[in-house]
Write a protein that holds these residues in place. Structure first.
Motif, PDB file in Angstrom:
ATOM      1  N   LEU A   1       1.159  -1.446  -0.106  1.00 48.61           N
ATOM      2  CA  LEU A   1      -0.190   0.258  -0.278  1.00 48.61           C
ATOM      3  C   LEU A   1       0.684   1.448  -0.430  1.00 48.61           C
ATOM      4  CD1 LEU A   1      -2.861  -1.085   3.111  1.00 48.61           C
ATOM      5  CD2 LEU A   1      -3.179  -0.459   0.462  1.00 48.61           C
ATOM      6  N   VAL A   2       0.308   1.945  -1.066  1.00 51.53           N
ATOM      7  CA  VAL A   2       1.547   3.473  -1.585  1.00 51.53           C
ATOM      8  C   VAL A   2      -0.191   4.261  -0.794  1.00 51.53           C
ATOM      9  CG1 VAL A   2       2.932   3.070  -3.046  1.00 51.53           C
ATOM     10  CG2 VAL A   2       1.252   4.054  -3.036  1.00 51.53           C
ATOM     11  N   VAL A   3      -1.237   4.073   0.009  1.00 51.48           N
ATOM     12  CA  VAL A   3      -1.874   5.638   0.296  1.00 51.48           C
ATOM     13  C   VAL A   3      -3.296   4.672   0.847  1.00 51.48           C
ATOM     14  CG1 VAL A   3      -3.454   6.626  -0.384  1.00 51.48           C
ATOM     15  CG2 VAL A   3      -1.198   7.089  -1.814  1.00 51.48           C
ATOM     16  N   VAL A   4      -3.258   4.988   1.888  1.00 55.55           N
ATOM     17  CA  VAL A   4      -4.365   4.743   2.893  1.00 55.55           C
ATOM     18  C   VAL A   4      -5.530   6.052   2.813  1.00 55.55           C
ATOM     19  CG1 VAL A   4      -5.612   3.527   5.071  1.00 55.55           C
ATOM     20  CG2 VAL A   4      -2.891   2.504   3.937  1.00 55.55           C
ATOM     21  N   THR A   5      -6.459   6.301   3.071  1.00 58.18           N
ATOM     22  CA  THR A   5      -7.596   6.672   3.654  1.00 58.18           C
ATOM     23  C   THR A   5      -9.081   6.162   4.022  1.00 58.18           C
ATOM     24  OG1 THR A   5      -8.357   6.737   1.266  1.00 58.18           O
ATOM     25  CG2 THR A   5      -6.874   8.536   1.214  1.00 58.18           C
ATOM     26  N   LEU A   6      -9.515   7.220   5.393  1.00 62.54           N
ATOM     27  CA  LEU A   6     -10.310   6.917   5.798  1.00 62.54           C
ATOM     28  C   LEU A   6     -11.832   7.367   5.355  1.00 62.54           C
ATOM     29  CD1 LEU A   6      -8.537   6.192   9.288  1.00 62.54           C
ATOM     30  CD2 LEU A   6      -8.918   4.092   7.743  1.00 62.54           C
ATOM     31  N   ASP A   7     -12.819   6.444   5.466  1.00 63.27           N
ATOM     32  CA  ASP A   7     -14.054   7.087   4.506  1.00 63.27           C
ATOM     33  C   ASP A   7     -14.291   8.531   5.721  1.00 63.27           C
ATOM     34  OD1 ASP A   7     -16.265   7.331   3.516  1.00 63.27           O
ATOM     35  OD2 ASP A   7     -16.897   7.527   4.900  1.00 63.27           O
ATOM     36  N   GLU A   8     -14.009   9.540   5.467  1.00 62.06           N
ATOM     37  CA  GLU A   8     -14.436  10.752   6.924  1.00 62.06           C
ATOM     38  C   GLU A   8     -15.730  10.586   7.221  1.00 62.06           C
ATOM     39  OE1 GLU A   8     -12.250  13.315   8.199  1.00 62.06           O
ATOM     40  OE2 GLU A   8     -10.811  12.156   7.423  1.00 62.06           O
ATOM     41  N   THR A   9     -16.389   9.762   6.327  1.00 60.48           N
ATOM     42  CA  THR A   9     -18.199   9.389   7.223  1.00 60.48           C
ATOM     43  C   THR A   9     -18.679   8.704   8.384  1.00 60.48           C
ATOM     44  OG1 THR A   9     -19.480   7.879   5.422  1.00 60.48           O
ATOM     45  CG2 THR A   9     -19.284  10.493   5.003  1.00 60.48           C
ATOM     46  N   SER A  10     -17.481   8.032   8.058  1.00 59.62           N
ATOM     47  CA  SER A  10     -17.425   6.909   9.165  1.00 59.62           C
ATOM     48  C   SER A  10     -16.461   6.936  10.705  1.00 59.62           C
ATOM     49  CB  SER A  10     -16.859   4.972   8.270  1.00 59.62           C
ATOM     50  OG  SER A  10     -17.605   5.247   7.271  1.00 59.62           O
ATOM     51  N   ILE A  11     -15.669   7.642  10.286  1.00 59.11           N
ATOM     52  CA  ILE A  11     -15.245   8.186  11.730  1.00 59.11           C
ATOM     53  C   ILE A  11     -15.916   9.167  12.409  1.00 59.11           C
ATOM     54  CG2 ILE A  11     -13.117   9.338  12.569  1.00 59.11           C
ATOM     55  CD1 ILE A  11     -11.957   8.138   9.390  1.00 59.11           C
ATOM     56  N   GLU A  12     -15.835   8.744  14.142  1.00 64.03           N
ATOM     57  CA  GLU A  12     -16.055   9.731  14.862  1.00 64.03           C
ATOM     58  C   GLU A  12     -14.554   9.983  15.425  1.00 64.03           C
ATOM     59  OE1 GLU A  12     -18.753   9.438  18.457  1.00 64.03           O
ATOM     60  OE2 GLU A  12     -19.700   8.896  16.846  1.00 64.03           O
ATOM     61  N   ARG A  13     -14.752  11.308  15.258  1.00 66.84           N
ATOM     62  CA  ARG A  13     -13.620  11.051  16.112  1.00 66.84           C
ATOM     63  C   ARG A  13     -13.207  11.818  17.454  1.00 66.84           C
ATOM     64  NH1 ARG A  13     -10.238  11.755  12.127  1.00 66.84           N
ATOM     65  NH2 ARG A  13     -10.955  12.871  10.333  1.00 66.84           N
ATOM     66  N   GLY A  14     -11.942  10.858  17.616  1.00 65.78           N
ATOM     67  CA  GLY A  14     -11.631  10.444  19.212  1.00 65.78           C
ATOM     68  C   GLY A  14     -10.884  11.114  19.814  1.00 65.78           C
ATOM     69  N   ASN A  15     -11.002  11.035  21.297  1.00 66.15           N
ATOM     70  CA  ASN A  15      -9.947  11.649  22.465  1.00 66.15           C
ATOM     71  C   ASN A  15      -8.144  11.639  21.210  1.00 66.15           C
ATOM     72  OD1 ASN A  15      -8.124   9.361  22.856  1.00 66.15           O
ATOM     73  ND2 ASN A  15     -10.186   8.163  24.829  1.00 66.15           N
ATOM     74  N   PRO A  16      -7.537  12.309  22.132  1.00 71.79           N
ATOM     75  CA  PRO A  16      -6.162  12.861  21.297  1.00 71.79           C
ATOM     76  C   PRO A  16      -5.657  11.184  21.589  1.00 71.79           C
ATOM     77  CG  PRO A  16      -6.665  14.840  22.887  1.00 71.79           C
ATOM     78  CD  PRO A  16      -8.100  13.698  22.874  1.00 71.79           C
ATOM     79  N   ASP A  17      -6.056  10.180  22.420  1.00 71.98           N
ATOM     80  CA  ASP A  17      -5.219   9.182  22.534  1.00 71.98           C
ATOM     81  C   ASP A  17      -5.970   7.970  21.772  1.00 71.98           C
ATOM     82  OD1 ASP A  17      -3.839   9.259  24.736  1.00 71.98           O
ATOM     83  OD2 ASP A  17      -5.441   8.584  26.004  1.00 71.98           O
ATOM     84  N   VAL A  18      -6.527   8.900  21.330  1.00 77.89           N
ATOM     85  CA  VAL A  18      -7.300   7.224  19.955  1.00 77.89           C
ATOM     86  C   VAL A  18      -6.722   8.013  18.036  1.00 77.89           C
ATOM     87  CG1 VAL A  18      -9.176   6.501  18.317  1.00 77.89           C
ATOM     88  CG2 VAL A  18      -9.817   6.520  21.084  1.00 77.89           C
ATOM     89  N   GLU A  19      -6.606   9.078  17.754  1.00 78.68           N
ATOM     90  CA  GLU A  19      -6.752  10.198  17.315  1.00 78.68           C
ATOM     91  C   GLU A  19      -4.893  10.008  16.903  1.00 78.68           C
ATOM     92  OE1 GLU A  19      -8.187  11.705  14.707  1.00 78.68           O
ATOM     93  OE2 GLU A  19      -9.880  10.978  15.252  1.00 78.68           O
ATOM     94  N   HIS A  20      -3.997  10.228  18.612  1.00 75.39           N
ATOM     95  CA  HIS A  20      -2.611   9.274  17.952  1.00 75.39           C
ATOM     96  C   HIS A  20      -2.580   7.521  17.718  1.00 75.39           C
ATOM     97  CE1 HIS A  20       1.166   9.313  19.194  1.00 75.39           C
ATOM     98  NE2 HIS A  20       1.011   9.012  19.997  1.00 75.39           N
ATOM     99  N   GLU A  21      -3.352   7.267  17.949  1.00 78.98           N
ATOM    100  CA  GLU A  21      -3.542   5.828  17.275  1.00 78.98           C
ATOM    101  C   GLU A  21      -3.819   5.926  16.337  1.00 78.98           C
ATOM    102  OE1 GLU A  21      -2.955   2.939  19.255  1.00 78.98           O
ATOM    103  OE2 GLU A  21      -1.481   3.671  20.791  1.00 78.98           O
ATOM    104  N   ARG A  22      -4.654   6.501  15.367  1.00 79.17           N
ATOM    105  CA  ARG A  22      -5.295   5.880  14.540  1.00 79.17           C
ATOM    106  C   ARG A  22      -3.933   6.817  13.184  1.00 79.17           C
ATOM    107  NH1 ARG A  22      -9.841   9.445  14.202  1.00 79.17           N
ATOM    108  NH2 ARG A  22     -10.837   7.390  14.184  1.00 79.17           N
ATOM    109  N   ALA A  23      -3.328   7.618  13.567  1.00 77.67           N
ATOM    110  CA  ALA A  23      -1.746   8.058  12.710  1.00 77.67           C
ATOM    111  C   ALA A  23      -1.385   7.640  12.722  1.00 77.67           C
ATOM    112  CB  ALA A  23      -2.094   9.871  13.630  1.00 77.67           C
TER     113      ALA A  23
END
Length: 166
Positions: A16-38
């Motif tokens: 894989l060279v590009v990975v995107t997540l569907d913005e309509t599927s994501i509920e923004r989480g707390n900073p820990d969750v956002e950090h794990e995702r990144a």
């Protein structure tokens, strides 16, 4: 004649060279969750083995989404030409995702105030549940998309990130 290994800067096609997540599927989480995702996206792009079977040669782009309790893998070649949509039921992953969320909550809470031995014990449990989710994902993709264990772990993290709203 001696066989020489390919130069290390040669791009691997089964990746894989590009990975995107569907913005309509994501509920923004707390900073820990956002950090794990990144971290999961970064690590996934740094090193992965991803080979859709019966597909054009890679590298590939992946767009992950959740639609009607199904995980949707939209795949394209590096130039953006779509070639496959693979849909998986989330039902077989539901329990392990729920367990993973629960143990992650415990872990993030523990790292703020618990003793190192307690944090280590919770982290071992977290890794075990994560490995179980990765194993299930590999099984669910079998015969369709080939991934290695580390790639499956990172994809499982992203699936969890999407699952907040799904």
């Amino acid at each position: 004649m001696v066989d020489e290994p390919a130069p290390t800067d040669t791009p691997k096609p089964d990746r894989l060279v590009v990975v995107t997540l569907d913005e309509t599927s994501i509920e923004r989480g707390n900073p820990d969750v956002e950090h794990e995702r990144a971290i999961a996206v970064y690590d996934l792009l740094e090193e992965n083995h991803f080979r859709p079977l019966d597909s054009p040669p890679g590298p590939y782009r992946l767009h992950l989404a959740i639609r009607e309790n199904r995980l949707v893998f939209n795949l394209a070649t590096e130039d953006g030409t779509g070639f496959m949509t693979h849909i998986l039921s989330l039902k077989p992953l539901r329990k392990v995702v729920k367990d993973y969320f629960l143990i992650c909550e415990s872990y993030f809470s523990a790292i703020r105030s618990a003793a190192p031995a307690q944090i280590e014990a919770i982290d071992m449990g977290r890794r075990g549940v994560h490995n179980e989710g990765s194993r299930l994902l590999i099984e669910r993709l079998e015969g369709k998309i080939e991934v290695d264990h580390d790639t499956a772990r990172r994809l499982f993290t992203l699936i969890c990130a999407l699952h907040f709203k799904g």
